[in-house]
Design an enzyme around this catalytic site. Structure first.
Site, PDB file in Angstrom:
ATOM      1  N   PHE A 180      -5.982  -1.678  -6.802  1.00 54.97           N
ATOM      2  CA  PHE A 180      -4.825  -2.449  -6.330  1.00 54.97           C
ATOM      3  C   PHE A 180      -4.663  -2.365  -4.812  1.00 54.97           C
ATOM      4  O   PHE A 180      -4.972  -1.342  -4.198  1.00 54.97           O
ATOM      5  CB  PHE A 180      -3.545  -1.873  -6.948  1.00 54.97           C
ATOM      6  CG  PHE A 180      -3.109  -2.521  -8.236  1.00 54.97           C
ATOM      7  CD1 PHE A 180      -3.563  -3.760  -8.625  1.00 54.97           C
ATOM      8  CD2 PHE A 180      -2.198  -1.874  -9.063  1.00 54.97           C
ATOM      9  CE1 PHE A 180      -3.135  -4.347  -9.807  1.00 54.97           C
ATOM     10  CE2 PHE A 180      -1.761  -2.438 -10.242  1.00 54.97           C
ATOM     11  CZ  PHE A 180      -2.236  -3.681 -10.613  1.00 54.97           C
ATOM     12  N   GLU A 181      -4.086  -3.420  -4.226  1.00 52.63           N
ATOM     13  CA  GLU A 181      -3.696  -3.436  -2.812  1.00 52.63           C
ATOM     14  C   GLU A 181      -4.850  -3.130  -1.871  1.00 52.63           C
ATOM     15  O   GLU A 181      -4.693  -2.510  -0.825  1.00 52.63           O
ATOM     16  CB  GLU A 181      -2.554  -2.432  -2.548  1.00 52.63           C
ATOM     17  CG  GLU A 181      -1.402  -2.486  -3.510  1.00 52.63           C
ATOM     18  CD  GLU A 181      -0.603  -3.790  -3.440  1.00 52.63           C
ATOM     19  OE1 GLU A 181      -0.916  -4.632  -2.603  1.00 52.63           O
ATOM     20  OE2 GLU A 181       0.344  -3.945  -4.236  1.00 52.63           O
ATOM     21  N   GLY A 182      -6.035  -3.596  -2.234  1.00 55.62           N
ATOM     22  CA  GLY A 182      -7.241  -3.285  -1.469  1.00 55.62           C
ATOM     23  C   GLY A 182      -7.845  -2.002  -2.003  1.00 55.62           C
ATOM     24  O   GLY A 182      -7.157  -0.988  -2.141  1.00 55.62           O
TER      25      GLY A 182
ATOM     26  N   ARG B 135       0.816  -1.214   0.000  1.00 55.98           N
ATOM     27  CA  ARG B 135       0.000   0.000   0.000  1.00 55.98           C
ATOM     28  C   ARG B 135       0.847   1.261   0.000  1.00 55.98           C
ATOM     29  O   ARG B 135       0.643   2.162  -0.810  1.00 55.98           O
ATOM     30  CB  ARG B 135      -0.949  -0.024   1.203  1.00 55.98           C
ATOM     31  CG  ARG B 135      -2.108  -0.972   1.000  1.00 55.98           C
ATOM     32  CD  ARG B 135      -2.871  -1.261   2.274  1.00 55.98           C
ATOM     33  NE  ARG B 135      -3.953  -2.199   1.961  1.00 55.98           N
ATOM     34  CZ  ARG B 135      -4.468  -3.075   2.808  1.00 55.98           C
ATOM     35  NH1 ARG B 135      -4.003  -3.158   4.043  1.00 55.98           N
ATOM     36  NH2 ARG B 135      -5.444  -3.877   2.429  1.00 55.98           N
TER      37      ARG B 135
END
Length: 603
Positions: free
Chosen positions: A411-413, A273
């Site tokens: 992306f990434e949550g 993140r």
């Protein structure tokens, strides 16, 4: 290098209840010559190998081109910055790896492949692998001899990662786990040699509640995959569905402990993140460079469009948002580095220290993911607008930048998930006694019932009034969060709109405080006149943050309070979101004029 005070006592999320001194933060101006040389190497690689071939990369019919470019990056050491020297890497600190992520973030599809390999592909082995696993895989991953991919997402498990259905069953001879399942959206899937695969172990028909993680080599029988996905953007990134059909994985390739996979996924995503947030900064800077050059070249009414106020406003806003995002990201990155060193000094093993530090600052990692990705979205959108009709043409650079940027909010949550995580983590730490949010929240509740203090400050120093504004913004966030907790108690998690409002308040507070501290530190070393433009950016952003905090706070309280409580809280919001007006137009124009004169992003 500027002297910096010890910072290890700072806790993740503490910015909301504690004032930070400028001397406590790291600023990008403090990067060493060696770190700047690493960044220069990354940029030279993009200029030589990536930017001239962007169309070729996007239109490649096979993953061989991206894979060969990864080989070249490996030869320069760009794949091993986070890997310790004993395993063939360079063993740089966290903020140096952040600097690499920022610089390569301007590499479009290539940057996605690079970050997937060096981050979520390699780090699970680095942080969770045993010595045998590290010795076997890390040297090859650090040089690029082997490429890595990360297999977590499934058709029915995206944000709810722990609901994955891929199963692992111990073979009769207990020498292998037999994997069966399907993974999707796997970056580097078509050319990776090593997959980090998440599955639930099934024993005698009973499936574990939590995932486990496995190191799976491409050469194992039973691995098949679809053709690459056709995507809106990052077209050169090889993204596929991968199927595991009775794949026999040696038991020694279980990563960490049984059932520890979800924890691995969460902690590795913390890294992803904040790295994504700083990579977005790198992408944003390159878009700004293109936008400035075009604005200086394009003439309308016999005048370069860069001379028009509307364009100056856009360029200034693009630049100051990026400057703020960069500032906050490296502030958090250095906090992580400092805690790593503090933990190691107290006897914690290197890998464990890194994991604990990243977990401690998971709130800031989520903040930077949201802020960086949304700043990039703003920048590319305005970039298209500055280019006008040409911005919509595939022959101009904004087309690719606009499409490639959009994935970063997923992306990434997703940014929605990350917003809710920010508040969830803050409240959980408060309940555990790790962060004392209750005491200041109660003090704020008492304050809004009292007569306002109209006395003037006699305190002297830099940004005294602005720091008071920040203190009040923190009070506003604590007021809203505290009232929401009292109202909904354990059901607050169902009030996603309110959670996102509170998260927006926290994000803007962290960003505004970070840039103010950076400029204060610069003034203390370079003098006020030398950083006039940076001061303008900090003050303009603070004004914008006040408006955003006010808007988010009002949206939250009007959704759950009523009557006298609502009136009292709205009065509180008004009291806590005041700031002395300034000429924002002139400040932005000065920022824009400097960019236009240099024909590039200069901060």
């Amino acid at each position: 290098m500027i002297a910096t005070e010890p910072k290890a006592s700072i806790k993740g999320g503490e910015f909301l209840i504690k004032e930070t001194e400028a001397a406590q933060v790291f600023i990008p101006e403090e990067f060493t010559e060696e770190q700047q040389m690493i960044a220069a190497t990354c940029r030279e690689f993009l200029e030589r190998e990536i930017w001239p071939r962007l169309n070729e990369i996007d239109n490649a019919k096979s993953p061989e081109l991206i894979s060969s470019l990864m080989d070249k990056a490996g030869e320069l050491g760009l794949l091993g910055t986070s890997v310790p020297e004993q395993y063939g890497g360079f063993g740089t600190n966290f903020n140096t790896s952040m600097l690499v992520a920022e610089t390569t973030g301007a590499g479009h599809s290539f940057s996605v492949a690079l970050s997937a390999h060096t981050g979520i592909g390699t780090l699970p082995i680095l942080y969770y692998g045993n010595e045998e696993q590290k010795s076997k895989y890390l040297p090859k991953l650090a040089t690029g001899e082997w490429k890595a991919a990360y297999c977590l997402t499934e058709p029915d498990s995206g944000s709810d990662a722990n609901s994955g259905k891929t199963k692992a069953v111990l073979s009769a001879d207990e020498k292998h786990y037999v994997l069966n399942g399907q993974k999707m959206w796997i970056t580097n899937g078509g050319f990776a040699d090593v997959y980090i695969v998440f599955a639930k172990i099934d024993e005698n028909g009973q499936t574990d509640k939590n995932l486990s993680a496995f190191i799976v080599e491409r050469g194992y029988e039973g691995i098949t995959m679809n053709e690459p996905e056709h995507k809106m953007g990052i077209k050169g990134s090889d993204t596929r569905q991968i199927f595991f059909n009775d794949v026999h994985v040696p038991v020694e390739n279980l990563l960490s402990e049984r059932g520890n996979g979800f924890k691995i996924a969460v902690n590795i995503l913390n890294i992803g993140r904040i790295k994504l947030g700083i990579a977005a900064v790198g992408g944003s800077k390159e878009v700004i460079n293109n936008a400035i050059r075009y604005a200086n070249e394009r003439q309308q009414f016999k005048t370069p469009i860069s001379q028009f106020g509307a364009i100056k406003h856009k360029l200034a806003e693009m630049a100051l948002k990026v400057y703020v995002s960069e500032t906050a990201a490296y502030r958090a990155g250095q906090n992580i580095d400092d805690l790593i060193e503090d933990l190691k000094a107290n006897g914690t093993e290197d890998g464990a220290a890194k994991l604990k530090a990243l977990e401690q600052f998971a709130i800031e990692c989520a903040i930077m993911k949201v802020h960086g990705s949304e700043v990039l979205d703003y920048v590319v959108d305005e970039g298209v607008q500055i280019y006008g009709g040409m911005g919509y043409s595939a022959d101009a650079p904004m087309d690719r930048a606009y499409r490639d940027a959009r994935i970063n909010r997923i992306f990434e949550g997703t940014n929605e998930i990350n917003r809710m995580l920010i508040v969830d983590m803050l409240l959980k730490r408060a309940m555990k006694g790790e962060l004392d949010l209750m005491t200041p929240a109660m003090a704020v509740a008492k304050e809004i019932m009292s007569i306002p203090d109209f006395s003037t400050d006699d305190e002297e120093g830099l940004f005294i009034a602005e720091k008071k504004v920040l203190k009040n913004l923190k009070k506003a966030a604590l007021m809203v969060a505290g009232a929401a907790v009292q109202k909904f108690m354990m059901n607050l998690s169902d009030e996603q709109e309110i959670l996102m409002n509170v998260a927006d308040m926290a994000i803007e507070i962290y960003a505004a405080e970070s840039v103010l501290l950076r400029v204060e530190k610069l003034i203390s070393t370079k003098g006020d006149e030398a950083v006039t433009l940076q001061k303008h950016m900090a003050l303009v952003y603070l004004h914008e943050a006040v408006e955003k905090v006010n808007s988010a706070g009002r949206a939250a309280v009007t959704s759950f309070a009523e009557g006298d409580e609502l009136r009292g809280m709205l009065m509180g919001m008004k009291r806590f979101t005041k700031i002395e007006p300034m000429n924002l137009k002139d400040a932005r124009r000065q920022i824009a004029d400097a960019l236009i004169a240099e024909n590039k992003y200069i901060f």
